[in-house]
Design a protein around this motif. Structure first.
Motif, PDB file in Angstrom:
ATOM      1  N   LEU A   1      28.771  23.648  12.512  1.00 51.68           N
ATOM      2  CA  LEU A   1      27.583  22.926  11.629  1.00 51.68           C
ATOM      3  C   LEU A   1      27.807  23.743  10.284  1.00 51.68           C
ATOM      4  CD1 LEU A   1      25.495  21.140  11.173  1.00 51.68           C
ATOM      5  CD2 LEU A   1      23.908  22.526  12.110  1.00 51.68           C
ATOM      6  N   ALA A   2      27.753  25.040  10.270  1.00 52.41           N
ATOM      7  CA  ALA A   2      27.744  25.871   8.907  1.00 52.41           C
ATOM      8  C   ALA A   2      29.144  25.257   8.206  1.00 52.41           C
ATOM      9  CB  ALA A   2      27.750  27.241   9.324  1.00 52.41           C
ATOM     10  N   GLU A   3      30.229  25.391   8.681  1.00 54.79           N
ATOM     11  CA  GLU A   3      31.302  25.165   7.916  1.00 54.79           C
ATOM     12  C   GLU A   3      31.295  23.460   7.504  1.00 54.79           C
ATOM     13  OE1 GLU A   3      34.943  25.723   9.959  1.00 54.79           O
ATOM     14  OE2 GLU A   3      34.893  27.757   9.858  1.00 54.79           O
ATOM     15  N   MET A   4      30.693  22.775   8.317  1.00 59.71           N
ATOM     16  CA  MET A   4      30.567  21.183   7.728  1.00 59.71           C
ATOM     17  C   MET A   4      29.607  21.288   6.445  1.00 59.71           C
ATOM     18  SD  MET A   4      29.911  17.842   9.936  1.00 59.71           S
ATOM     19  CE  MET A   4      28.100  17.946   9.930  1.00 59.71           C
ATOM     20  N   GLN A   5      28.413  22.099   6.415  1.00 64.24           N
ATOM     21  CA  GLN A   5      27.843  21.811   5.347  1.00 64.24           C
ATOM     22  C   GLN A   5      28.326  22.535   4.083  1.00 64.24           C
ATOM     23  OE1 GLN A   5      24.334  23.971   7.880  1.00 64.24           O
ATOM     24  NE2 GLN A   5      23.247  22.956   6.428  1.00 64.24           N
ATOM     25  N   LEU A   6      28.977  23.383   4.239  1.00 64.64           N
ATOM     26  CA  LEU A   6      29.733  24.114   3.170  1.00 64.64           C
ATOM     27  C   LEU A   6      30.936  23.162   2.618  1.00 64.64           C
ATOM     28  CD1 LEU A   6      29.617  27.796   4.203  1.00 64.64           C
ATOM     29  CD2 LEU A   6      29.051  27.090   1.936  1.00 64.64           C
ATOM     30  N   THR A   7      31.581  22.636   3.704  1.00 61.15           N
ATOM     31  CA  THR A   7      32.654  21.693   3.246  1.00 61.15           C
ATOM     32  C   THR A   7      32.104  20.615   2.513  1.00 61.15           C
ATOM     33  OG1 THR A   7      33.835  22.464   5.341  1.00 61.15           O
ATOM     34  CG2 THR A   7      34.592  20.248   4.286  1.00 61.15           C
ATOM     35  N   ILE A   8      31.107  19.862   3.053  1.00 64.81           N
ATOM     36  CA  ILE A   8      30.634  18.625   2.519  1.00 64.81           C
ATOM     37  C   ILE A   8      30.007  19.297   0.661  1.00 64.81           C
ATOM     38  CG2 ILE A   8      28.843  16.862   2.244  1.00 64.81           C
ATOM     39  CD1 ILE A   8      29.138  16.761   5.334  1.00 64.81           C
ATOM     40  N   LEU A   9      29.462  20.413   0.966  1.00 62.73           N
ATOM     41  CA  LEU A   9      28.830  20.854  -0.655  1.00 62.73           C
ATOM     42  C   LEU A   9      30.055  20.728  -1.577  1.00 62.73           C
ATOM     43  CD1 LEU A   9      26.762  22.059  -2.223  1.00 62.73           C
ATOM     44  CD2 LEU A   9      27.296  24.161  -1.361  1.00 62.73           C
ATOM     45  N   TRP A  10      31.031  21.476  -1.047  1.00 67.59           N
ATOM     46  CA  TRP A  10      32.153  21.861  -2.021  1.00 67.59           C
ATOM     47  C   TRP A  10      32.886  20.545  -2.355  1.00 67.59           C
ATOM     48  CZ3 TRP A  10      32.703  25.226  -5.846  1.00 67.59           C
ATOM     49  CH2 TRP A  10      31.816  26.157  -5.933  1.00 67.59           C
ATOM     50  N   GLU A  11      33.160  19.740  -1.311  1.00 66.35           N
ATOM     51  CA  GLU A  11      33.824  18.463  -1.510  1.00 66.35           C
ATOM     52  C   GLU A  11      33.071  17.485  -2.561  1.00 66.35           C
ATOM     53  OE1 GLU A  11      35.991  17.492   2.706  1.00 66.35           O
ATOM     54  OE2 GLU A  11      34.194  16.559   2.365  1.00 66.35           O
ATOM     55  N   GLU A  12      31.821  17.480  -2.817  1.00 69.40           N
ATOM     56  CA  GLU A  12      31.024  16.829  -3.674  1.00 69.40           C
ATOM     57  C   GLU A  12      30.848  17.545  -4.842  1.00 69.40           C
ATOM     58  OE1 GLU A  12      30.202  13.854  -2.932  1.00 69.40           O
ATOM     59  OE2 GLU A  12      31.103  14.094  -0.974  1.00 69.40           O
ATOM     60  N   ILE A  13      31.018  18.875  -4.882  1.00 73.81           N
ATOM     61  CA  ILE A  13      30.928  19.467  -6.250  1.00 73.81           C
ATOM     62  C   ILE A  13      32.055  19.383  -6.922  1.00 73.81           C
ATOM     63  CG2 ILE A  13      31.211  21.828  -7.291  1.00 73.81           C
ATOM     64  CD1 ILE A  13      29.117  22.948  -5.201  1.00 73.81           C
ATOM     65  N   LEU A  14      33.324  19.103  -6.246  1.00 69.48           N
ATOM     66  CA  LEU A  14      34.519  18.776  -6.790  1.00 69.48           C
ATOM     67  C   LEU A  14      34.805  17.647  -7.398  1.00 69.48           C
ATOM     68  CD1 LEU A  14      36.796  21.093  -4.435  1.00 69.48           C
ATOM     69  CD2 LEU A  14      36.148  21.632  -6.863  1.00 69.48           C
ATOM     70  N   LYS A  15      34.107  16.613  -7.083  1.00 72.44           N
ATOM     71  CA  LYS A  15      33.994  15.315  -7.461  1.00 72.44           C
ATOM     72  C   LYS A  15      33.377  15.032  -8.787  1.00 72.44           C
ATOM     73  CE  LYS A  15      34.100  12.879  -2.920  1.00 72.44           C
ATOM     74  NZ  LYS A  15      33.430  12.555  -1.946  1.00 72.44           N
ATOM     75  N   ARG A  16      32.719  16.128  -9.568  1.00 77.03           N
ATOM     76  CA  ARG A  16      31.956  16.090 -10.491  1.00 77.03           C
ATOM     77  C   ARG A  16      32.742  16.783 -11.648  1.00 77.03           C
ATOM     78  NH1 ARG A  16      28.506  15.250  -6.649  1.00 77.03           N
ATOM     79  NH2 ARG A  16      26.574  14.299  -6.971  1.00 77.03           N
ATOM     80  N   ASP A  17      32.368  16.446 -12.828  1.00 75.07           N
ATOM     81  CA  ASP A  17      33.388  16.954 -13.832  1.00 75.07           C
ATOM     82  C   ASP A  17      32.422  18.281 -14.393  1.00 75.07           C
ATOM     83  OD1 ASP A  17      30.898  16.157 -14.975  1.00 75.07           O
ATOM     84  OD2 ASP A  17      31.548  15.251 -16.989  1.00 75.07           O
ATOM     85  N   TRP A  18      32.339  19.226 -13.292  1.00 76.40           N
ATOM     86  CA  TRP A  18      31.654  20.339 -13.817  1.00 76.40           C
ATOM     87  C   TRP A  18      32.733  21.277 -14.168  1.00 76.40           C
ATOM     88  CZ3 TRP A  18      27.424  21.022  -9.515  1.00 76.40           C
ATOM     89  CH2 TRP A  18      26.523  20.124  -9.592  1.00 76.40           C
TER      90      TRP A  18
END
Ligand code: HEM
Length: 419
Positions: free
Chosen positions: A373-390
């Motif tokens: 579960l911890a890995e999934m939360q972090l994975t989703i967080l970073w997948e969504e960060i990387l979709k942004r133009d930050w």
């Protein structure tokens, strides 16, 4: 080493007599000066006896393979709260709150079995869409071009939302969970809110009342897939409220286990990207690397600093004889930096060949229930960060670290996303 560390830690760590090294001193983690002390212990005295630790005499096990040996030998090394439990600080008997992390078989196994379906693969799959939607909502609301606290706005918010879902806790009151989690895991210290065990108990009694009420409601309703309902209906756990210390112990285990650890990995991931901008560039260039970056950040951050055991019989570890009754600390934070087990262990490298080769989740019968579960939360967080133009999430000030030798907690991290 009992006072705040005055010397440059690199000099102090190699200059003081070995027997005066006390890595249980929470200042080392608050000041982030622990590295050279463990480097010296791993090299010169990897299974180390400290006679005058601030929480009493104890052994330190600092190498990867010796930690594995202790963690997987529950016959010789007990987690039982009545023996002393899982952290170096000993509590008076009447203040101990046993939970299944601080129990030995068979009771441990029965209680663990009751809650583990919450993180079964099918359930994780079902939760993933909600986690993604919430993550996006939190990220969409972050300011551009101005400083904000990543811990409060992202790490705490996302993990607290998750925890509220796991408990089916009243959503609007979810920050109560954060507060109780912080109170439960703090090392007591004068001048802070938790300045004594009595004060901690006073605050946690409010949590006890709150959860007791939720429990009574759920016990009357048909079983549902949330942690309180599972415990209230589980054969091995349904009578927990008749043992208030154990009841609270188990609730707090799930609150702290599911909250602080993942939260600190989320904050640690931003720190890591700033400390290693080349790795961030590599990740932006190839977002598929999130899969290996996530376990690497959990290793690099090591959210649980140590777990303690008590020797049940004389046992040899790394050439030293640990005597029956001795306290033993497994320093995960050190094992994860052991060059004999992990190449370039000090470095954050997002494309390691075996990124899950780390100690952060422990091993053996107590291995973390929530690791996927911890890995999934972090994975989703970073997948969504990387979709942004930050271009970067810039750390613009030092992290504020917590006075604790148990959790490697970051309580504030000022950042800025360029506008
Ligand atoms: C990065 C995040 C996390 C880290 C680093 C972590 C770390 C740990 C560690 C070191 C242990 C003890 C292992 C041992 O003694 O061998 C543990 C146990 C446990 N963790 Fe986690 N944890 C994390 C996330 C979670 C989450 C999200 C949950 C809840 C859903 C959770 C629930 C538990 C429970 C219930 C135990 C006790 C297991 C037992 O005694 O059988 N943890 N965790």
């Amino acid at each position: 080493m009992n006072a705040p560390v005055q010397l440059d830690p690199r000099e102090d760590a190699w200059a003081i007599p070995l027997d005066r090294i006390d890595v249980s001193n929470p200042h080392l983690y608050q000041d982030d000066t622990w590295r050279p002390y463990f480097a010296r212990l791993r090299r010169q005295d990897p299974v180390h006896w400290c006679e005058q630790g601030i929480y009493g005499a104890y052994w330190s096990v600092t190498r990867y393979r010796d930690i594995m040996a202790v963690d997987t030998n529950q016959k010789a090394f007990s987690s039982d709260a009545l023996m002393g439990g899982i952290v170096l600080r000993d509590l008076p008997m009447d203040m101990r709150r046993p939970s299944f992390i601080s129990m030995d078989p068979p009771k441990h196994d029965e209680q663990r079995k009751t809650v583990s379906p919450i993180v079964a693969p099918g359930n994780l799959q079902r939760m993933s869409a909600t986690i993604r939607e919430r993550t996006n909502r939190v990220l969409d609301n972050l300011p551009r071009g101005e400083t904000f606290d990543w811990v409060d706005r992202v790490s705490v918010e996302l993990t607290t939302q998750m925890l509220a879902t796991l408990f089916d806790f009243p959503f609007e009151e979810r920050r109560k969970l954060t507060y109780w989690s912080n109170v439960a895991s703090a090392n007591t210290r004068a001048g802070t809110e938790v300045d004594s065990e009595a004060k901690r108990n006073e605050i946690l009694d409010q949590a006890l009342d709150y959860f007791r009420q939720l429990w009574e409601e759920r016990a009357k309703q048909p079983p549902r897939p949330d942690l309180i309902s599972m415990l209230a209906h589980g054969e091995a756990t349904r009578d927990l409220p008749s043992r208030p210390h154990e009841f609270m112990g188990n609730i707090l285990l799930l609150v702290v286990g599911g909250n602080d650890t993942t939260r600190n990995s989320m904050s640690g991931s931003v720190l890591a990207m700033n400390a290693y901008p080349d790795q961030y560039r590599k990740l932006r260039g190839n977002p598929a690397l999130v899969a290996s970056m996530v376990p690497e950040v959990i290793r690099w951050q090591t959210p649980v600093i140590h777990m303690r055991r008590t020797a049940m019989e004389d046992t040899e570890v790394g050439g030293k004889t640990i005597r029956k009754g001795d306290k033993v600390a497994m320093w995960y934070i050190s094992g994860n930096r052991d060059e004999d087990a992990i190449e370039n262990a000090e470095e954050f490298i997002i494309d390691r060949q075996r990124p899950r080769q780390h100690l952060s989740f422990g091993f053996g019968i107590h291995r973390c229930v929530g690791n996927r579960l911890a890995e999934m939360q972090l994975t989703i967080l970073w997948e969504e960060i990387l979709k942004r133009d930050w271009p970067m999430i810039e750390v613009v000030g030092p992290p504020v670290r917590v006075y604790s030798n148990i959790l490697r907690s970051i309580s504030a991290l000022p950042v800025r996303i360029p506008g």
